[in-house]
Every structure is written in C-alpha cells, then in structure tokens.
Design a protein around this motif. Structure first.
Motif, short mmCIF file in Angstrom:
data_model
loop_
_atom_site.label_atom_id
_atom_site.label_comp_id
_atom_site.label_asym_id
_atom_site.label_seq_id
_atom_site.Cartn_x
_atom_site.Cartn_y
_atom_site.Cartn_z
N VAL A 393 1.01 -0.90 -0.19
CA VAL A 393 -0.07 -0.07 -0.11
C VAL A 393 0.44 0.94 0.05
O VAL A 393 0.57 2.35 -0.66
N PHE A 394 2.36 1.18 0.64
CA PHE A 394 2.66 2.40 0.47
C PHE A 394 3.10 2.93 -0.59
O PHE A 394 3.48 3.83 -1.16
N ALA A 395 3.62 1.49 -1.09
CA ALA A 395 4.07 1.54 -2.80
C ALA A 395 3.35 2.06 -3.62
O ALA A 395 3.68 3.02 -4.61
N ILE A 396 1.63 1.40 -3.48
CA ILE A 396 1.28 2.21 -4.31
C ILE A 396 1.01 3.79 -4.27
O ILE A 396 -0.13 4.75 -4.68
N LEU A 397 0.81 4.18 -2.71
CA LEU A 397 0.75 5.58 -2.20
C LEU A 397 1.52 6.37 -2.79
O LEU A 397 1.17 7.39 -4.13
N ALA A 398 3.03 5.80 -2.97
CA ALA A 398 3.86 6.29 -3.42
C ALA A 398 3.66 6.49 -4.83
O ALA A 398 4.65 7.53 -5.12
N GLY A 399 3.46 5.08 -5.21
CA GLY A 399 3.52 5.58 -7.09
C GLY A 399 2.39 6.57 -7.59
O GLY A 399 2.53 6.88 -8.69
N THR A 400 1.31 6.11 -6.18
CA THR A 400 0.43 7.36 -7.40
C THR A 400 0.67 8.80 -7.15
O THR A 400 0.52 8.51 -8.15
#
Lengths: 624, 111
Positions: A393-400
């Motif tokens: 989820v951190f990666a998804i938020l960072a990627g967003t």
C-alpha cells in the motif's frame, strides 16, 4: 484520424474509455476501479475496527462480521492491490522499455473488463442474501458448509477476474520479451520493468492452481461432486494446498512491483544510480523462484508432519536472504546520495523499517514449532498487514504521487501529499503494531467480539483509533486528487526534475503513440545518460515513419459482460430457478458471439502518417 | 527468431550453406521420427507382452512419453535452435512448479 487533442463531451469521453485499447487509458481505468475497490475494502476495515473497538460490541452481528472480514480480505487483495499494481504496470512499463503499446492491446482491454466485471459480481453479493463468509482463503471445510450464495459469488467472481489477471500477465511477458526499444537489453531494463516481468511470470504459474481449485469448489457446490467432502472420500486439505500454491506467489505478485516502484524512487530522489543493480535483478528473480517452494508454511498446523514442516520452514527463511540484499541495496543507494524528500521519497524511506518489521515477524512465523503458538492469533494479522500495507500500500500511494503527472499531466499537491503520508504512516503503526502484542497475549483472529477483563480493551481501542488516522489520510488524498484535477496546472516532460528512465523523456501525458521515433537506449537509466551529456531528449533509433496503431473496440467490454451475465445464471441454477439456464445460455452466446465477431472481422488498425507526426507540434522535435 | 530466416527473400544469403543446413535438419527430423515410432512400438510391446506388472509398465511408458516430448520440442519445434531461450526458460520453470506440486500432493496429503 487527427492527432490533435479536441475538447470532448462527457458521453464521448465515456465511450472513448469503454472502447479504448491504449495502455495509458487502460491504466487510468485500472486506477479508478482499483481505487474504488480500495475505498470499499477500506470501509469494511473501518467497520471491523468499530466492532472491535470496545468489548461485547454489537455494531454488527457475528454472521455479518464474518462477511465483512471475508470481503475485506478478498477485495483488498484481488480487487484493490492487484489492479492498482496493474495500473502502474500498464501506465509505465511500455514507456520504460520504449514501446508504443503492449503486445496485445485488445487483450489488455479484455483483461481489464474481465477483472472489472468479476469484481462487480463479487461485490453484488451484498445485495443478494449475503456476502461470502468463509474467509478470504475460503477453506473448503467452511465454504462447503456456508449457507446462501456468498461462497458461490466468491467462486464465480474470482474465476472471472482471475482470467483477466492471467491474460494481463501473459500480455506483459510478451511485451517485455519482444518489444524493447533498440539497445534496451535485459540488463538495462529499469527495476520496475524487471519486477513487472517476474511478477507476470508468477501470475502465469500461480493463477492456474487457483483456477483449478475454484473449478473443483464450483463443482462441489453446483453439481454435488465431492472433491472436498471428507465423508464421501474427498479431502478438504486439497483446497488448502491448491489455494496456497496460488496464494503464496500471490503475495510476491503484490510485493515485487512494490519493490520495483521503490527502486525507481530511491534512485530518482537520491540522484544516484541504483546501488547493486545486477544483484537487485538477481534477488527479484530468486524471490520469484523461491516463492513457489514455500506455500505450506501457511499450513504448518494442518498436520503435514515434521519433515514437510522443516523443509518448508527452511525454504521460507531462505527468502529472507534475497529480500535482505534488496534492503541493503536501497540503503546504499541513499548513502552518499543527494536525497530530496518528496512525497514518494517519504513513503520509500518509511517503507524500509515498516517492511523489515513485517519481514522479521515473517521469519518468526516461519519457525514451524513456534508457529503453533502464533497460529490464528492477531500476531499473524499484524505480520501480514505490516508486509502488505507497509510494502504494497505504501508503494501504491508512493506510485500514485510519483506517476500522477505522467498519467494525468498535472502534479498532486506536495504539502497535502506529505500530510497524507504522516496521517497514514502514524495510523498504520498505531493500528497494527499493538496487534503483535494482542496476538501474543492470546487474542484469536476472526472473532467478532471479546469479553471485558481479558486485557484486550485498551489495545483494541488504540488499534481502532489508528484506523481513524488512516481513513483521514485517504480522505486528504482524495481531496488532493480533486483539487489537483480542478486546478489542472499542466507540467512538462520531467516534472520531478530527476527522471532517469525513458518515461520521463516523453510529454506528460505522452501522446497516444508514445514515441514518435523509437529511442536509442545506450545504458541503464537511458534518459539520465542523455541529460548528463547535455542533450534535451533521446537520440532516435529510426527515421520518422508511419506508425501502425490498433483500432478502438467495444468487444472486450461485451465479452466480459457476457461472462458476467452467465455467472448470474450459474449462481441461481443452484436454486432450480427455471430462468437460470436460459440466462447462462444468453450470457455465453454474448461472450462467444463477440469472440466470433472478433475472429472473423479483419481489423488491421490504422496508420498515423509521417506528415501528421511532423505537423503535430514541432517543439517535441522530429529528427531526421 | 533465428529459424525464420531459412527462406528469406534476401538474395545475399548463402544458398549452399542454407541447403546444407536444411539437409542436416531433414536428417535430424527423419532420425528422430524413426526413433519416436520405435519408442511407440516398445510402449505397445510392453503392454502386449505378458509378464510385466503394472507397477513397471506405467512408469516405463511415462518415461518413454517424456523422451518423445523432448524429441518433439527440440527437433520438430526448433527448440534446439538459437533464439528460444525465453520459451525454454518458461517451459522448464513451468515443469518445475508442476513437479513440485505433484510431489507435494503425492507425499504430504493424506489420501
């Protein structure tokens, strides 16, 4: 067909997205659908935490609680995390390897619509006497005994969305093997592309076991077969094996792209080449291989015997080695770099301690003897949320935040981004850190309430308060998205100023054909190399010529919709409803009719002519 | 891929070399075809001749089948040529994953 952007009405835009085969638009569809299901799964999580905030709570009943935890897990894994990861793969991977689209654009659209209709079908269970309630693992002994149609929604919905994921994965594999730009060798591919490659291979091998398991369960429930019925000579443990042969690689399917996104972020915002690139590639591939050798660690207490438990325990601990290699490489990428703390970098830095905590408890759980103590307690819940939220989820938020400008052409607000980060980061640790201790004190998972005076009250309340922080973080993010879209300040090719890979050499968002001329790749971090030599963009690898593009098509939507209709028929066939068989037939006719139409109709696509490309604003520079 | 150039329209390809290559290819095809027929005959014979137990015949025929698949892939489907690294890697990975699954199902599940 003109390449000029024109102002379009809402209907035209909607039709454009329903028929698109462009990987960048499909990425946006995945982002919207995945984001929606993320919010749905998040709401379910909030209901769980409200119910558990105080002892003897009656916010939801025991049965409804089972439905909520089942749908929370299933939604978050299959309908939120995977499509969001697919969104970034679709948006970025073809740009990173210098391709004009994925290998099979039509199949790419079909994959999305299958996932979407599968997900909608699964969630419609809420409106037809009850959602699935046998846990996201849907263990056969529970699932067979489940009343109502919940489990049937699970089986059919996941089957449909699983087909979509599988063909998406195959599509990415073919794209990466065959469509790399001149000079883009395997060992020059950006780490996110590498992780997409390994992830797609895992999807290719992991989804068939799930398909088989779901088919067996469908036959057991619909046609009265007895694969999992012990009294008739079946065996429920077969389901557990099939599920986890899929389920463990699934964990890596989620987390490897997360590693890929973070690798890009660390290199970008440390303004340094990724430390130990080749060992990163090696570690990614090794994690992929080992991921298939460890599934039984989910089943230590099933009674596999000491030999099997020991083998799987050792194999599981071995995965810590390549993961450790990655952690040290990220740390050493930052070491001596000129670190810039942007929002994505906040997530990346916070990811390291959070994910390591999840990894360490993972090794604790891998010790088979100790696992008998931890099994089915909140310790396990804390562990996998540390890995999946702290990693994926951190990666998804960072990627967003990182790829928003590349996908939409405008930057998310950095201040709001950092507020989101701090709220989410604090909330996450508040919610889940205390759950380690709840587990060690003996609180079992998947219980709908607990009694006062057992020492669980304060810790559960803290945990629920953490969920409030996480929700606030997501609300700030949504506000940020809306405000950014309303303001719509356009940005240039490389809005972060530190882009290293090919996608940052293109306008934001890129034109629908991506590259006017395919770029010549001269090394790892191709765009960075050119920038360091004082060039403005990539050197083209080919003269300007006509570009062959695929036509848009409504058929992917129709094919997926037919299966959605047929699934309803199949579901109610169990109640001996007279209309169910015609519905199945109509649905399958829609699907196979659309497939037949696709097969017999010649669709050669169209060409964008050289002259059009040249007049299409000249500042992007056409070179001879 | 390397094997698609055998009859390319390029006039500069060395016809003599190509012809020799094709003849060699043909010889491989014929030899492996003969061997496959032979292996099939052995498989039939193993069942037809009385005196072997099923515990011998079944694994034996499976072994012959594996050999035939390898012949098929390498000599008829050109996996022996260059440019097939990715397909062979995925084939072998798939075989490995499948084998591990079968091994687990036949050893640690109580039947």
């Amino acid at each position: 067909m003109s390449t000029y952007a024109q102002k379009k009405g809402f209907g035209a835009t909607l039709w454009d997205y329903l028929t698109t085969v462009d990987h960048k638009k499909i990425a946006i569809l995945y982002l919207i659908a995945g984001g929606f299901f993320f919010v749905v799964g998040g709401l379910e999580a909030v209901f769980i935490r409200i119910q558990l905030a105080v002892p003897n709570n009656d916010f939801v009943s025991a049965g409804l609680f089972n439905e909520i935890i089942t749908m929370h897990g299933t939604t978050m894994i299959f309908l939120a995390a995977m499509p969001l990861v697919f969104a970034f793969m679709n948006a970025v991977m073809p740009l990173q390897i210098g391709a004009r689209d994925v290998a099979f654009p039509f199949v790419n659209a079909l994959g999305f619509w299958l996932f979407f209709f599968g997900g909608v079908f699964l969630n419609l269970s809420w409106f037809f006497d009850g959602a699935p309630d046998a846990g996201w693992t849907s263990y056969a002994s529970l699932a067979m005994a489940s009343k109502g149609h919940g489990v049937d929604f699970y089986v059919l919905g996941l089957q449909i969305s699983g087909i979509g994921t599988l063909i998406g994965g195959i599509n990415f594999l073919v794209t990466i093997i065959n469509m790399r730009a001149p000079g883009m060798t395997y060992m020059r591919m950006p780490l996110f592309t590498w992780s997409t490659f390994v992830t797609s291979a895992l999807i290719l091998f992991a989804f068939p076991p799930l398909t088989v398991g779901l088919v067996l369960m469908m036959f057991d429930r619909m046609f009265g077969s007895n694969f999992f019925e012990a009294s008739m000579g079946g065996n429920t443990v077969i389901w557990e094996h099939l599920f986890w042969i899929f389920g463990h690689p699934e964990v890596y399917i989620l987390v490897l792209p997360a590693f890929g996104i973070f690798s890009e972020i660390f290199a970008m915002f440390s303004r340094k080449r990724l430390f130990g690139y080749s060992s990163m590639v090696f570690a990614t591939v090794l994690i992929g291989f080992l991921g298939f050798m460890v599934w039984a660690h989910h089943m230590f207490t099933t009674g596999l015997g000491p030999v099997a438990n020991a083998i799987f325990a050792v194999a599981t601990m071995a995965i810590g080695v390549p993961t450790g290699i990655k952690i040290f490489n990220w740390l050493l990428t930052m070491w001596g770099g000129s670190v810039k703390f942007t929002t994505p970098m906040h997530y990346a830095v916070a990811f390291i301690p959070s994910f390591v905590a999840g990894g360490v408890t993972g090794v604790m759980l891998a010790a088979a003897a100790a696992d008998y103590q931890y099994h089915d307690t909140y310790f396990v819940v804390a562990h996998f949320h540390y890995v999946i939220v702290g990693g994926v989820v951190f990666a998804i938020l960072a990627g967003t935040h990182l790829y928003w400008p590349k996908m939409f052409g405008t930057m998310l607000n950095e201040t709001l981004g950092k507020i989101t980060f701090w709220l989410f980061f604090i909330g996450f640790h508040m919610t889940f850190f205390i759950q380690h201790f709840l587990g060690l004190w003996g609180m079992p998972r998947r219980v709908f309430t607990y009694l006062p005076g057992q020492g669980f009250e304060t810790s559960n309340l803290i945990s629920s308060l953490g969920a409030v922080f996480m929700s606030l973080g997501v609300i700030v993010l949504l506000y940020n998205v809306i405000m950014t879209s309303v303001k719509n300040e356009r940005v240039g090719n490389d809005p972060w100023g530190d882009g290293r890979t090919l996608e940052w050499s293109l306008p934001s968002p890129p034109p629908f054909y991506n590259f006017k001329q395919l770029p010549l790749v001269r090394g790892l971090d191709a765009y960075w190399l050119e920038k360091m030599e004082g060039k403005k963009g990539m050197t083209p690898a080919e003269p300007l010529g006509d570009i062959h593009m695929p036509n848009a098509s409504f058929l992917p939507f129709v094919i997926a919709f037919g299966l959605f209709v047929a699934a309803f028929g199949a579901l109610f066939n169990m109640d001996d409803k007279a209309w169910s068989v015609p519905v199945i037939i109509i649905g399958l006719l829609i699907t196979f009719g659309a497939m037949f139409l696709r097969s017999v109709k010649d669709d050669h696509g169209f060409h964008i002519h050289k002259e059009e490309l040249m007049e299409d604003d000249n500042d992007k520079g056409v070179k001879a | 891929m390397a094997n698609s150039q055998l009859n390319s329209g390029n006039p500069r390809v060395d016809i003599e070399y190509r012809r020799k290559k094709s003849a060699e290819e043909m010889r491989h095809h014929v030899v492996s075809f003969a061997l496959m027929i032979f292996l099939t005959l052995i498989a039939f014979a193993a069942v037809a001749i009385k005196g072997f137990s099923a515990w011998f015949i079944v694994p034996f025929i499976l072994l012959l089948a594996v050999v035939q698949v390898i012949f098929q892939l390498y000599y008829f489907m050109h996996m022996s040529h260059k440019g097939h690294e990715a397909p062979s890697m995925f084939l072998y990975s798939g075989v490995l994953v499948g084998a591990v699954t079968i091994l687990a199902f036949s050893t640690i599940i109580w039947w």
